[in-house]
Design a protein around this motif. Structure first.
Motif, PDB file in Angstrom:
ATOM      1  N   ILE A  22       0.819  -1.345   0.026  1.00  0.00           N
ATOM      2  CA  ILE A  22      -0.061  -0.226  -0.061  1.00  0.00           C
ATOM      3  C   ILE A  22       0.710   1.307  -0.185  1.00  0.00           C
ATOM      4  N   GLN A  23       1.985   1.261   0.925  1.00  0.00           N
ATOM      5  CA  GLN A  23       2.879   2.390   1.021  1.00  0.00           C
ATOM      6  C   GLN A  23       3.501   2.811  -0.457  1.00  0.00           C
ATOM      7  N   CYS A  24       4.096   1.858  -1.233  1.00  0.00           N
ATOM      8  CA  CYS A  24       4.394   2.017  -2.411  1.00  0.00           C
ATOM      9  C   CYS A  24       3.155   2.581  -3.539  1.00  0.00           C
ATOM     10  N   GLY A  25       2.243   1.869  -3.308  1.00  0.00           N
ATOM     11  CA  GLY A  25       1.123   2.426  -4.094  1.00  0.00           C
ATOM     12  C   GLY A  25       0.841   3.783  -3.828  1.00  0.00           C
ATOM     13  N   ILE A  26       0.760   4.024  -2.493  1.00  0.00           N
ATOM     14  CA  ILE A  26       0.229   5.452  -2.137  1.00  0.00           C
ATOM     15  C   ILE A  26       1.225   6.387  -2.608  1.00  0.00           C
ATOM     16  N   ILE A  27       2.542   6.177  -2.450  1.00  0.00           N
ATOM     17  CA  ILE A  27       3.521   7.236  -3.096  1.00  0.00           C
ATOM     18  C   ILE A  27       3.468   7.418  -4.451  1.00  0.00           C
ATOM     19  N   PHE A 262       3.616   2.154 -15.068  1.00  0.00           N
ATOM     20  CA  PHE A 262       3.980   2.644 -13.864  1.00  0.00           C
ATOM     21  C   PHE A 262       2.480   3.110 -12.904  1.00  0.00           C
ATOM     22  N   VAL A 263       1.689   3.930 -13.815  1.00  0.00           N
ATOM     23  CA  VAL A 263       0.371   4.423 -13.144  1.00  0.00           C
ATOM     24  C   VAL A 263      -0.434   3.204 -12.760  1.00  0.00           C
ATOM     25  N   VAL A 264      -0.705   2.278 -13.757  1.00  0.00           N
ATOM     26  CA  VAL A 264      -1.552   0.965 -13.511  1.00  0.00           C
ATOM     27  C   VAL A 264      -0.709   0.284 -12.360  1.00  0.00           C
ATOM     28  N   LEU A 265       0.476   0.085 -12.534  1.00  0.00           N
ATOM     29  CA  LEU A 265       1.001  -0.581 -11.253  1.00  0.00           C
ATOM     30  C   LEU A 265       0.883  -0.115 -10.008  1.00  0.00           C
ATOM     31  N   ALA A 266       0.926   1.201 -10.006  1.00  0.00           N
ATOM     32  CA  ALA A 266       0.522   1.898  -8.577  1.00  0.00           C
ATOM     33  C   ALA A 266      -0.724   1.596  -8.077  1.00  0.00           C
ATOM     34  N   PHE A 267      -1.738   1.597  -9.002  1.00  0.00           N
ATOM     35  CA  PHE A 267      -3.017   1.170  -8.597  1.00  0.00           C
ATOM     36  C   PHE A 267      -3.071  -0.169  -8.177  1.00  0.00           C
ATOM     37  N   ASN A 268      -2.642  -0.980  -8.926  1.00  0.00           N
ATOM     38  CA  ASN A 268      -2.590  -2.540  -8.531  1.00  0.00           C
ATOM     39  C   ASN A 268      -1.785  -2.855  -7.180  1.00  0.00           C
ATOM     40  N   LEU A 269      -0.753  -2.216  -6.941  1.00  0.00           N
ATOM     41  CA  LEU A 269      -0.015  -2.398  -5.620  1.00  0.00           C
ATOM     42  C   LEU A 269      -1.040  -1.978  -4.705  1.00  0.00           C
ATOM     43  N   MET A 270      -1.738  -0.760  -4.816  1.00  0.00           N
ATOM     44  CA  MET A 270      -2.439  -0.165  -3.759  1.00  0.00           C
ATOM     45  C   MET A 270      -3.972  -1.257  -3.532  1.00  0.00           C
TER      46      MET A 270
END
Lengths: 283, 313, 266, 335
Positions: A22-27, A262-270
């Motif tokens: 989540i932290q990665c995603g949030i950043i 990267f944008v999609v990855l961010a949301f997937n991580l979150m």
């Protein structure tokens, strides 16, 4: 066996802490949001100004990532493109959730014939997957971003209705709902107080993951030329623009692709992180 | 079982009716006059009489419901009209493209299975160990990467830089590897996670414990007792995401110049060849509905409990 | 007070209840004994108005429960409450438990139970009083169900059952999901509350011993039929139905064995 | 007198559990502590405990099926001559189903629901022998008849087509096919109706006589097993707090937990009680140090937080309680 197993955390490398996801995603998310909001004011060049003398220029101080086949600043186009891609996506997902959730709550809670009718309609609509529908609408009504958004919304709300409905159906037969009924709570109150809290976390997870999916759908269709129309700086469209040159100038397709990734990855991580945290089962 | 199939088929008919109504409406809503398109009005002078004659010939001067009735009647006989561009019957156009797309889909699914099953089983077996983390990592990548971009990167690497595989075209097996992998990979890694979750769920069932306590061999437990129900969630999601799969196929076809249904549809869109678009949409619609029917029926084969439950009601 | 008039109910073409009649007087507690599949839980649900019978009717204080609607039903419901078997499922996992307990009081702002007179204006205080009544410490108010033990959860379910000071409390196997050492605690609590609040009980259970402890009258259900009905003190009478005798015999056999041993040594 | 090892390892004992401890891997959380009991050949041993007592976990250890997140930190489990805790997975698999059989509470999930019962019988037989399918089928039918079931019908059924009693019988049939030395019955009757449950237990004791095997009967409720067992162990918080001849334990429950468990049980009475005797607290209350029951014990004293050894009273009865010496001994009744 009903032996409760304590959770053990012995997970290698960066998944060690589930919250790290989540932290990665949030950043990522914060960076993306900031870029989207203030990006257009700080970009070095006008994303739409073509400068044929500077075609396919390498990165320089004036053009941080170089220029494309029409001499436009790639960096500026990427930043500005974020706004259109993300803005549209946010709008689509919000609309979809706003349509899907209430319908799911009501249909799941009331059940019976209404539910049967809905499931039939849903089956009918799902026979037209959003991608195919988008092709149909683009085909008949002409390709445009608006048409694209309509077609995604038209299909996607069903996913939310389904998730909400299935949660409500399992929950409404549980004893605590019966107890609330016996305790004199109205149906509206039961939906509001007992059903709604149950759906919040699954729907949030679904929505977070869907943002990624919608971005992918939009950019795929734009790549096919069925979404954003040139010269709009949309990431998928930029990839399409760069295609003829990608043997000679692969960066034209690498940068927008990376941006999408990267944008999609961010949301997937979150989404994944939230799913783990709330222990949401995929339905 | 028969009653179940009967119910599902009734459903199917309803769904197909909605679908036909939908495409018909869209077609009527389309801007531009097909008559002018057919007569190629942009480049030639077209007289009012010519237009009226063609309109009459195509039946466009009749009320909508009559048009729909006729259209439906023709549809029943698999007559979808003629392509504006090539002048050939749409059904013929579709039929020549179906095997090409089917080939791509078949290889993509094979690659998908070859990745999904081992990866899913492997990560379920080593939960939270490195194989599991690896598959999670792959799934995150797979779910985040646009498949056309993955395709572009693959072309760049294997066709341009290494020169080991062709970048496009059709005919040989070497040409199918890249497109099939591009299409299959992103789905495979995501399904592998679903399979893993399904396996973990079914391996924790009491009957697995009981089977172990009876001394049943571990491979039998995994493949005969646990795998079956673990496949169910994967199948469900597969049915639901079939649309994205077909969408992905369109993108991949364009990317690798694969002359299948997707290419046909995209060409048709840019040429405003409405009968072809309509044919494509109907065909995929029918395909999606039929596949989901199969998925539904496969539940009953996989888990006979459901059948008895439904029949008891 | 409660009249159940020859109700029948069929589920999936299997009869769950067949021509059941019973009466509950004010302050009386009736036990329903039956094994799984005897229809005892269905009976409870019908009496609460959560389910409709196919035939027959339920009269509560002179009103037909299944023809009432809206306000009238709500008014009547106040007097009919329930404690479920599964204490875990009967509390909303996403709510702190005290909110579950006072929920009925929010729905009936006019009802002022005798034991809540002084605190009726304050939801939290009411919950505190109710917790006290079922022997729970106020520290537990803010907890969520998963942070509590089975016995604590069942006490909370009991607290919710008595919140409105109902006339009739239906207890559907209130102890069968609890550990042995906790069952007696909950039964004692229920019996004490019955006396204090002058409640009527409809006590549904498969455990003949629990019913004997709790109830004045017993109805034995078997496959949807009421095969026997008697006063508790006549439980050991020779005129009991053979099925009742069998149940008693089973239970006594174990008892005798224990006592036999104890006598053997003393 | 501390129970010494010579009695535990005497010749006719089929299963000997000694000083067994199980903890959560990489933590200090002990789920089973220093467990010590043995089951003689041909006897039924009862293990009683509420939730969290570790009784089912004990069964899991004996079956050699401990989850990877748990580990045996000390002690041994001996079945005949083989030491279960040090066998390989392969050796264990050969023992399971053949020498040790298992029956569970959850009869509905005993057989895999989407495979026909008969097929699963054949599977077990062929996992342990080289019999052909045909022979295996004959064997299966034989044993299904043995437990008084309509063999052919059950053989061709899925588990959800059978009633609870039938399923539990089929489970028993599958358990005894290889004439096991030990049957572990983990709450075999709890989920069944009282009458059906009694018949299942009748069948089990009948078969025990015939096969001359031992049975480990696990239950959460004393009354379910006192009729059937020769010896009984009472578990609380991962320890056996009292163990002995069932009759002796019933007559002289020494440990306050056993005592209270017996007193607070629900029983039919000729005269109706007004209040049931109860015990404080709930089974989740487990003291980390000393006697695990000390947090709920009415006669708790300071010494209870120290280590409490098993003390023997009479020849076949011992308990882990400081009270044994102090008060109970003089009241103890012997033959």
């Amino acid at each position: 066996m009903n032996i409760q197993m304590p959770r053990i955390n012995r997970v290698p490398f960066f998944f060690k802490n589930q919250n790290l996801l989540i932290q990665c995603g949030i950043i990522f998310f914060i960076i993306i949001t900031l870029t989207t909001l203030i990006g257009p004011f700080i970009v070095p060049n006008d994303p739409l100004t073509a400068n044929m003398s500077e075609r396919l220029a390498p990165p320089s101080s004036a053009y941080p990532l170089g220029t494309d086949h029409m001499g436009r600043c790639i960096f500026s186009r990427l930043i500005v493109g974020a706004q259109s891609t993300l803005g549209i996506t946010a709008l689509v997902v919000a609309t979809v959730a706003l349509i899907g959730i209430p319908i799911g709550l009501v249909i799941g809670y009331i059940g019976g014939r209404l539910d049967t009718v809905f499931m039939r309609v849903a089956d009918g609509i799902l026979a037209l997957p959003e991608f195919i529908l988008a092709i149909a609408i683009a085909g008949f009504l002409g390709p445009s971003l608006t048409n694209l958004m309509i077609s995604i919304v038209f299909v996607k709300w069903i996913a939310y209705t389904r998730v909400v409905r299935s949660i409500v159906i399992t929950e409404r037969n549980k004893d605590y709902v019966q107890a609330a009924k016996v305790g004199g709570s109205s149906n509206w109150k039961i939906i509001r107080r007992h059903m709604f809290p149950q759906i919040v976390s699954p729907v949030l997870v679904l929505a977070t993951l869907d943002i990624g999916k919608v971005i992918l759908t939009i950019s795929s269709l734009s790549y096919l030329g069925l979404g954003a129309q040139p010269p709009a700086p949309e990431w998928g469209a930029m990839l399409n623009d760069g295609r003829p040159y990608f043997q000679s100038a692969p960066e034209l397709m690498i940068y927008p692709g990376l941006a999408i990734f990267f944008v999609v990855l961010a949301f997937n991580l979150m989404g994944e992180g939230l799913r783990d945290k709330w222990d949401v089962k995929s339905r | 079982m028969l009653t179940i199939i009967k119910n599902r088929v009734t459903q199917l008919v309803v769904v197909l009716f909605i679908l036909s109504l939908f495409t018909f409406t869209l077609m009527k809503m389309a801007p531009g006059d097909p008559v002018l398109t057919i007569l190629n009005a942009d480049e030639m002078v077209v007289t009012e009489e010519d237009q009226a004659e063609l309109r009459n010939k195509l039946g466009f001067d009749q009320p909508l419901y009559v048009q729909y009735g006729k259209w439906m009647f023709n549809l029943m006989q698999l007559d979808l009209g003629k392509s504006y561009m090539s002048g050939k019957p749409v059904i013929e156009e579709l039929l020549t493209r179906i095997p090409i797309t089917a080939e791509l889909t078949f290889f993509a699914m094979t690659i998908m299975l070859c990745i999904t099953v081992p990866l899913g089983v492997w990560s379920a077996k080593y939960v939270n160990k490195w194989p599991d983390q690896f598959s999670r990592f792959l799934a995150l990548i797979g779910a985040s990467i646009p498949n056309f971009w993955l395709g572009l990167i693959l072309i760049y690497l294997f066709a341009f830089k290494l020169g080991v595989l062709p970048s496009s075209g059709i005919g040989s097996y070497s040409q199918i590897i890249l497109p099939a992998f591009t299409l299959g990979f992103t789905f495979a890694v995501v399904y592998a996670r679903l399979l893993r979750a399904g396996l973990l769920q079914s391996l924790s069932e009491d009957y697995i414990y009981a089977a172990r306590a009876r001394g049943v061999k571990e491979w039998r437990i995994l493949w005969l007792h646990a795998f079956r129900t673990a496949v169910l969630p994967v199948l469900t999601i597969f049915g639901l995401s079939l649309g994205s799969f077909l969408g992905g196929a369109v993108v991949v076809e364009i990317l690798f110049s694969w002359p299948g249904l997707g290419s046909l549809a995209v060409d048709a869109i840019f040429n405003r060849d409405y009968p072809v678009i309509q044919g494509y949409v109907l065909l995929t619609g029918v395909f999606v509905v039929l596949t989901n029917l199969l998925v539904d029926l496969s539940y009953y084969v996989i888990d006979p409990r459901m059948k008895r439950k439904e029949e008891a009601l | 007070m409660l009249h159940v008039n020859s109700i029948s109910k069929t589920y999936h073409s299997k009869p769950a209840l067949n021509d059941i009649s019973l009466t509950v007087q004010h302050g009386e507690s009736i036990g329903i004994i039956g094994e799984s599949g005897s229809g005892k839980s269905t009976l409870g649900k019908i009496i609460l108005g959560l389910d409709k019978p196919d035939q027959g009717e339920v009269h509560f204080r002179g009103n037909n429960l299944h023809t009432l609607n809206g306000k009238a039903l709500k008014k009547l419901r106040r007097q009919l409450q329930i404690v479920f078997q599964d204490s875990a499922g009967s509390l909303n996992p996403k709510l702190p438990v005290w909110k579950s307990v006072v929920e009925p009081l929010e729905n009936y702002p006019d009802v002022i139970p005798s034991f809540l007179k002084e605190v009726r204006h304050n939801r939290k205080k009411m919950a505190e009083v109710l917790f006290q009544k079922v022997g729970l410490s106020p520290e537990l108010l803010e907890r969520y169900p998963h942070q509590l033990s089975g016995g604590q959860k069942q006490r909370i379910a009991v607290a919710r059952g008595i919140t409105l000071e109902p006339d009739l409390l239906v207890c559907d196997e209130p102890t069968s999901s609890l550990d042995v050492s906790v069952q007696a605690q909950v039964l004692n609590l229920l019996k004490k509350l019955q006396k204090d609040l002058n409640l009527s009980f409809l006590f549904i259970s498969h455990d003949i011993a629990a019913v004997q402890f709790m109830c004045e009258r017993i109805v034995v259900l078997k496959e949807g039929l009421a095969v026997d009905s008697f006063l508790t003190e006549d439980l050991f009478s020779q005129s009991r139905h053979p099925y009742t005798k069998l149940l008693v015999e089973m239970s006594m056999e174990q008892e005798n064995k224990i006592e036999e041993n104890q006598h053997f040594y003393t | 007198m501390i129970e010494n090892k010579t009695t535990a390892t005497s010749e006719n004992n089929l299963l000997v559990v000694e000083n067994l401890s199980v903890t959560v891997r990489n933590s200090r959380e002990k789920l089973i502590r220093n467990l010590h009991f043995s089951i003689p050949q041909g006897e039924i041993f009862g293990l009683v405990g509420e939730s969290g007592s570790g009784k089912s976990l004990t069964a899991t250890v004996i079956l050699g099926m401990l989850s990877k997140s748990l580990e045996v930190t000390s002690g041994s489990v001996k079945l005949g001559q083989s030491e279960i805790t040090s066998l390989s997975e392969r050796e264990l698999r050969n023992i399971r189903g053949k020498e040790i059989a298992y029956l569970s509470q959850n009869y509905q999930s005993f057989f895999t629901p989407f495979i026909k019962v008969g097929k699963q019988f054949i599977e077990i037989i062929r996992c342990h022998t080289d019999m052909s399918r045909k022979e295996a089928r004959k064997v299966a039918i034989h044993w299904l008849n043995k437990v008084h079931l309509p063999a052919e019908r059950v053989f061709n059924s899925f588990s959800d087509e059978l009633s609870g009693g039938q399923l539990q019988r089929a489970a028993i049939a599958s358990a005894i096919m290889f004439r096991p030395k030990l049957i572990i019955a983990d709450e075999p009757t709890t989920a069944l109706d009282v009458l059906t449950g009694e018949r299942i237990l009748d069948l089990l004791s009948e078969l025990k006589e015939e096969l001359n095997c031992s049975i480990l009967l696990i239950s959460h409720d004393l009354k379910h097993i006192i009729n059937r067992t020769r010896t009984v162990g009472v578990m609380y918080g991962g320890r056996i707090v009292e163990i002995g001849k069932t009759s002796a334990v019933l007559a002289n429950p020494i440990h306050p937990y056993t005592d209270l468990l017996l007193q607070s049980r629900l029983r039919l009475n000729k005269h109706i009680q007004h209040e049931l005797p109860t015990m404080l607290g709930e089974p989740g209350l487990i003291a980390e140090e000393g006697c695990p029951f000390s947090k709920r014990c009415p006669s708790v004293r300071e010494s209870c937080s120290n280590k409490v050894p098993m003390s023997s009273l009479g020849t076949h009865h011992s308990a882990a309680c400081h009270l044994v010496k102090a008060e109970r001994e003089e009241r103890y009744v012997t033959r």
